[in-house]
Design a protein around this motif. Structure first.
Motif, PDB file in Angstrom:
ATOM      1  N   GLU A 178      54.538  11.587  56.927  1.00  0.00           N
ATOM      2  CA  GLU A 178      54.667  13.015  56.653  1.00  0.00           C
ATOM      3  C   GLU A 178      53.988  13.354  55.332  1.00  0.00           C
ATOM      4  OE1 GLU A 178      58.845  13.569  56.707  1.00  0.00           O
ATOM      5  OE2 GLU A 178      59.205  12.157  55.088  1.00  0.00           O
ATOM      6  N   ARG A 179      53.654  14.613  55.175  1.00  0.00           N
ATOM      7  CA  ARG A 179      53.019  15.065  53.930  1.00  0.00           C
ATOM      8  C   ARG A 179      53.871  14.671  52.727  1.00  0.00           C
ATOM      9  NH1 ARG A 179      52.111  21.152  54.024  1.00  0.00           N
ATOM     10  NH2 ARG A 179      51.214  20.661  56.066  1.00  0.00           N
ATOM     11  N   GLY A 180      53.182  14.249  51.675  1.00  0.00           N
ATOM     12  CA  GLY A 180      53.892  13.809  50.474  1.00  0.00           C
ATOM     13  C   GLY A 180      54.256  12.345  50.485  1.00  0.00           C
ATOM     14  N   CYS A 181      53.803  11.600  51.519  1.00  0.00           N
ATOM     15  CA  CYS A 181      54.330  10.261  51.726  1.00  0.00           C
ATOM     16  C   CYS A 181      53.267   9.353  52.329  1.00  0.00           C
ATOM     17  CB  CYS A 181      55.530  10.372  52.666  1.00  0.00           C
ATOM     18  SG  CYS A 181      56.413   8.857  53.026  1.00  0.00           S
ATOM     19  N   GLY A 182      53.303   8.065  52.028  1.00  0.00           N
ATOM     20  CA  GLY A 182      52.450   7.085  52.673  1.00  0.00           C
ATOM     21  C   GLY A 182      50.973   7.347  52.488  1.00  0.00           C
ATOM     22  N   LEU A 183      50.217   7.318  53.572  1.00  0.00           N
ATOM     23  CA  LEU A 183      48.780   7.532  53.522  1.00  0.00           C
ATOM     24  C   LEU A 183      48.405   9.004  53.628  1.00  0.00           C
ATOM     25  CD1 LEU A 183      47.419   4.605  55.752  1.00  0.00           C
ATOM     26  CD2 LEU A 183      47.579   4.722  53.258  1.00  0.00           C
ATOM     27  N   SER A 184      49.358   9.868  53.892  1.00  0.00           N
ATOM     28  CA  SER A 184      49.082  11.304  53.897  1.00  0.00           C
ATOM     29  C   SER A 184      49.013  11.819  52.463  1.00  0.00           C
ATOM     30  CB  SER A 184      50.177  12.055  54.679  1.00  0.00           C
ATOM     31  OG  SER A 184      50.151  11.705  56.047  1.00  0.00           O
ATOM     32  N   ASP A 185      48.505  13.039  52.296  1.00  0.00           N
ATOM     33  CA  ASP A 185      48.370  13.614  50.954  1.00  0.00           C
ATOM     34  C   ASP A 185      49.728  13.697  50.262  1.00  0.00           C
ATOM     35  OD1 ASP A 185      45.659  13.893  51.063  1.00  0.00           O
ATOM     36  OD2 ASP A 185      45.668  16.037  51.510  1.00  0.00           O
ATOM     37  N   ALA A 298      62.198  -6.177  49.301  1.00  0.00           N
ATOM     38  CA  ALA A 298      61.143  -5.635  50.168  1.00  0.00           C
ATOM     39  C   ALA A 298      61.325  -4.144  50.377  1.00  0.00           C
ATOM     40  CB  ALA A 298      61.149  -6.366  51.510  1.00  0.00           C
ATOM     41  N   PHE A 299      62.566  -3.720  50.534  1.00  0.00           N
ATOM     42  CA  PHE A 299      62.861  -2.298  50.705  1.00  0.00           C
ATOM     43  C   PHE A 299      62.493  -1.523  49.442  1.00  0.00           C
ATOM     44  CE2 PHE A 299      65.813   1.320  50.414  1.00  0.00           C
ATOM     45  CZ  PHE A 299      65.589   1.938  51.636  1.00  0.00           C
ATOM     46  N   ASN A 300      62.844  -2.071  48.287  1.00  0.00           N
ATOM     47  CA  ASN A 300      62.536  -1.404  47.019  1.00  0.00           C
ATOM     48  C   ASN A 300      61.035  -1.315  46.780  1.00  0.00           C
ATOM     49  OD1 ASN A 300      65.161  -0.810  46.201  1.00  0.00           O
ATOM     50  ND2 ASN A 300      65.459  -2.827  45.290  1.00  0.00           N
ATOM     51  N   HIS A 301      60.310  -2.370  47.124  1.00  0.00           N
ATOM     52  CA  HIS A 301      58.856  -2.336  46.967  1.00  0.00           C
ATOM     53  C   HIS A 301      58.251  -1.246  47.845  1.00  0.00           C
ATOM     54  CE1 HIS A 301      58.463  -5.649  44.276  1.00  0.00           C
ATOM     55  NE2 HIS A 301      58.950  -6.539  45.121  1.00  0.00           N
ATOM     56  N   LEU A 302      58.753  -1.142  49.070  1.00  0.00           N
ATOM     57  CA  LEU A 302      58.238  -0.127  49.987  1.00  0.00           C
ATOM     58  C   LEU A 302      58.561   1.269  49.476  1.00  0.00           C
ATOM     59  CD1 LEU A 302      56.716   0.182  52.647  1.00  0.00           C
ATOM     60  CD2 LEU A 302      58.922   0.203  53.824  1.00  0.00           C
ATOM     61  N   GLN A 303      59.769   1.448  48.933  1.00  0.00           N
ATOM     62  CA  GLN A 303      60.130   2.740  48.355  1.00  0.00           C
ATOM     63  C   GLN A 303      59.136   3.162  47.277  1.00  0.00           C
ATOM     64  OE1 GLN A 303      64.503   3.789  47.684  1.00  0.00           O
ATOM     65  NE2 GLN A 303      64.548   1.565  47.564  1.00  0.00           N
ATOM     66  N   ARG A 304      58.830   2.227  46.388  1.00  0.00           N
ATOM     67  CA  ARG A 304      57.982   2.546  45.243  1.00  0.00           C
ATOM     68  C   ARG A 304      56.556   2.850  45.664  1.00  0.00           C
ATOM     69  NH1 ARG A 304      57.189  -1.770  42.701  1.00  0.00           N
ATOM     70  NH2 ARG A 304      56.502  -0.894  40.739  1.00  0.00           N
ATOM     71  N   ALA A 305      56.113   2.217  46.753  1.00  0.00           N
ATOM     72  CA  ALA A 305      54.735   2.412  47.194  1.00  0.00           C
ATOM     73  C   ALA A 305      54.558   3.625  48.092  1.00  0.00           C
ATOM     74  CB  ALA A 305      54.259   1.167  47.942  1.00  0.00           C
ATOM     75  N   THR A 306      55.661   4.197  48.548  1.00  0.00           N
ATOM     76  CA  THR A 306      55.607   5.232  49.575  1.00  0.00           C
ATOM     77  C   THR A 306      55.242   6.601  49.032  1.00  0.00           C
ATOM     78  OG1 THR A 306      57.180   4.054  50.964  1.00  0.00           O
ATOM     79  CG2 THR A 306      56.973   6.397  51.343  1.00  0.00           C
ATOM     80  N   THR A 307      55.735   6.940  47.853  1.00  0.00           N
ATOM     81  CA  THR A 307      55.478   8.274  47.324  1.00  0.00           C
ATOM     82  C   THR A 307      55.566   8.252  45.807  1.00  0.00           C
ATOM     83  OG1 THR A 307      56.021  10.632  47.598  1.00  0.00           O
ATOM     84  CG2 THR A 307      57.867   9.107  47.391  1.00  0.00           C
ATOM     85  N   SER A 308      55.288   9.392  45.200  1.00  0.00           N
ATOM     86  CA  SER A 308      55.291   9.492  43.739  1.00  0.00           C
ATOM     87  C   SER A 308      56.696   9.804  43.225  1.00  0.00           C
ATOM     88  CB  SER A 308      54.342  10.609  43.301  1.00  0.00           C
ATOM     89  OG  SER A 308      54.825  11.866  43.746  1.00  0.00           O
ATOM     90  N   PRO A 309      56.961   9.489  41.946  1.00  0.00           N
ATOM     91  CA  PRO A 309      58.262   9.843  41.376  1.00  0.00           C
ATOM     92  C   PRO A 309      58.552  11.335  41.474  1.00  0.00           C
ATOM     93  CG  PRO A 309      57.111   8.299  39.944  1.00  0.00           C
ATOM     94  CD  PRO A 309      56.136   8.714  40.996  1.00  0.00           C
ATOM     95  N   ARG A 314      61.828  15.965  45.365  1.00  0.00           N
ATOM     96  CA  ARG A 314      61.499  17.011  46.334  1.00  0.00           C
ATOM     97  C   ARG A 314      61.956  16.601  47.730  1.00  0.00           C
ATOM     98  NH1 ARG A 314      55.287  18.482  45.728  1.00  0.00           N
ATOM     99  NH2 ARG A 314      55.917  20.356  46.878  1.00  0.00           N
ATOM    100  N   PHE A 315      61.710  15.345  48.086  1.00  0.00           N
ATOM    101  CA  PHE A 315      62.173  14.844  49.377  1.00  0.00           C
ATOM    102  C   PHE A 315      63.694  14.936  49.485  1.00  0.00           C
ATOM    103  CE2 PHE A 315      58.104  12.512  50.148  1.00  0.00           C
ATOM    104  CZ  PHE A 315      57.926  12.880  51.472  1.00  0.00           C
ATOM    105  N   LEU A 316      64.377  14.370  48.499  1.00  0.00           N
ATOM    106  CA  LEU A 316      65.837  14.324  48.559  1.00  0.00           C
ATOM    107  C   LEU A 316      66.443  15.723  48.614  1.00  0.00           C
ATOM    108  CD1 LEU A 316      66.568  11.433  46.029  1.00  0.00           C
ATOM    109  CD2 LEU A 316      66.734  11.352  48.523  1.00  0.00           C
ATOM    110  N   ASP A 317      65.813  16.671  47.925  1.00  0.00           N
ATOM    111  CA  ASP A 317      66.323  18.038  47.931  1.00  0.00           C
ATOM    112  C   ASP A 317      66.192  18.665  49.322  1.00  0.00           C
ATOM    113  OD1 ASP A 317      67.317  20.434  46.422  1.00  0.00           O
ATOM    114  OD2 ASP A 317      65.399  21.251  47.079  1.00  0.00           O
ATOM    115  N   VAL A 318      65.032  18.478  49.958  1.00  0.00           N
ATOM    116  CA  VAL A 318      64.852  19.019  51.315  1.00  0.00           C
ATOM    117  C   VAL A 318      65.806  18.336  52.286  1.00  0.00           C
ATOM    118  CG1 VAL A 318      63.239  19.346  53.226  1.00  0.00           C
ATOM    119  CG2 VAL A 318      62.453  19.637  50.879  1.00  0.00           C
ATOM    120  N   PHE A 319      65.950  17.013  52.180  1.00  0.00           N
ATOM    121  CA  PHE A 319      66.870  16.299  53.062  1.00  0.00           C
ATOM    122  C   PHE A 319      68.282  16.862  52.938  1.00  0.00           C
ATOM    123  CE2 PHE A 319      64.269  12.123  52.448  1.00  0.00           C
ATOM    124  CZ  PHE A 319      63.234  12.675  53.179  1.00  0.00           C
ATOM    125  N   ALA A 320      68.702  17.088  51.693  1.00  0.00           N
ATOM    126  CA  ALA A 320      70.080  17.528  51.454  1.00  0.00           C
ATOM    127  C   ALA A 320      70.371  18.892  52.059  1.00  0.00           C
ATOM    128  CB  ALA A 320      70.360  17.552  49.946  1.00  0.00           C
TER     129      ALA A 320
END
Length: 397
Positions: A178-185, A298-309, A314-320
């Motif tokens: 999704e946008r804001g995450c991974g290989l997307s912008d 492994a989970f923590n490494h993936l978290q850190r690589a997935t998106t910016s601080p 922003r993600f957590l706010d939309v999720f909530a």
């Protein structure tokens, strides 16, 4: 994997170890190290490193200098000794330590049954590049994006690889970041829930799909529900795994629940802003409470690589604030709701609420406390058996 000095670099797991201990470095520093070590036969120009680490984003050379300093500190080097990374003044840097290539145990035997995924991009109407991947063969299955995905890194991640392999053996699997995450912008103006639904529309159109089942994991379940209601003619089946109808703040009805939801946001804000693994470990313990430290890392490494601080909050706010309770009763396709009985991240009451709202839906509780099912737990084959049975009821290709 690469061994040098007293360090070991594992690009597949996004892991750097020194003296046997995991060294926590930010994603840009890790990418810098990987690029230098892969091109250790030559001097790597500063311009090349800027492109490799920051892609199309404009940053100054001082940013690169700062990351090189952080990298040297992480591997036990410094600007005076330059035992690992040498500076070639006016040109760039070169990796100079002796390197030993190590084949991981799981790759000693050649893997021939897993064809590579195809990663592609589409640009949304508002100018955001969305990455999607196609793998496997058979009738289509679309996995709706959720946070902590990275199409490239999760391909070999112990968190998601077994999902991709198992689902790809039965289906032509379409995944996307999704946008804001991974290989997307990552740097995107519109970060709202409706934009995520629009991105799902973009991906299924790009994949040339007519009618297909949707798999929604975690908050991806809410996006899947919204899409299914918006396009009832296109969704044949809906599988919701660890999903919820209302986010933490949307469902908070007491002062204590509101306080807990606010704490979740604050933990994300502090943990990623200061690159502090202590706070991210809270998320790992909620998502994978019964797993060992190696899987947490492994989970923590993936978290850190997935998106910016900046995007984490922003993600957590939309999720909530997600709330599809008004949409859920309008789902018209067969729906299977699968949930870990002891899920610590999304309580089982959310699965019960979904089952009560979605007409004629099936509800299945699995014997697990993990929010993301792992390859070795008994609940995983049960999940595959039940979803396979459900989707064989009449998937339209």
């Amino acid at each position: 994997m690469y061994r040098f000095a007293d360090c070991q670099l594992d690009p597949r797991q996004f892991e750097l170890r020194r003296g046997g201990d995991v060294v926590h470095v930010e994603p840009q520093v890790f990418t810098l190290l990987a690029h230098l070590i892969e091109h250790r036969d030559r001097v790597v120009a500063k311009t090349e490193l800027l492109d490799a680490v920051w892609a199309s984003r404009f940053v100054s050379e001082s940013a690169l200098t700062s990351r090189v300093k952080m990298l040297r500190r992480a591997v036990g080097d410094d600007g005076n000794q330059q035992r690992v990374i040498a500076t070639v003044r006016g040109v760039g840097y070169r990796f100079v330590a002796e390197v030993e290539l190590v084949m991981p145990v799981d790759l000693v035997e050649p893997v021939t049954a897993r064809p590579p995924q195809q990663i592609r991009y589409r640009v949304s109407p508002d100018g955001v590049r969305v990455a999607y991947a196609v793998s496997g063969s058979g009738p289509p299955l679309v996995k709706v994006a959720n946070w902590f995905t990275h199409l490239d890194l999760e391909w070999s991640s112990p968190i998601w690889a077994h999902w991709i392999d198992a689902l790809g053996r039965r289906h032509r699997l379409i995944r996307y970041d999704e946008r804001g995450c991974g290989l997307s912008d990552w740097d995107v103006p519109d970060f709202g829930f409706d934009a995520w639904v629009n991105d799902l529309e973009l991906v299924v159109d790009a994949a040339g799909l007519d009618r297909f089942p949707l798999l929604g994991v975690s908050q991806g379940g809410a996006v899947a529900i919204a899409y299914a209601v918006r396009h009832p003619e296109r969704v044949s089946h809906l599988v919701l795994a660890g999903a919820y109808c209302r986010g933490r703040l949307a469902r908070a009805s007491t002062a204590e629940e509101c306080e807990e939801a606010a704490l979740d946001l604050q933990l994300g804000r502090i943990g990623w802003r200061h690159d502090d693994p202590t706070f991210r470990q809270v998320f790992a313990s909620q998502f994978l409470p019964d797993e060992d430290r190696a899987l947490w890392d492994a989970f923590n490494h993936l978290q850190r690589a997935t998106t910016s601080p900046e995007n984490v909050v922003r993600f957590l706010d939309v999720f909530a604030h997600i709330d599809v309770s008004a949409l859920a009763p309008h789902v018209r396709c067969p729906t299977l709701i699968v949930h870990s009985r002891g899920d610590l991240r999304v309580p089982r009451t959310q699965a019960q609420e979904l089952a009560a709202l979605i007409p004629d839906s099936e509800l299945l509780f699995l014997p697990s406390r993990n929010h993301i099912l792992t390859a070795d737990e008994p609940a995983w084959p049960r999940f595959l058996d039940e979803t396979g049975r459900f989707l064989r009821l009449g998937v339209t290709t």
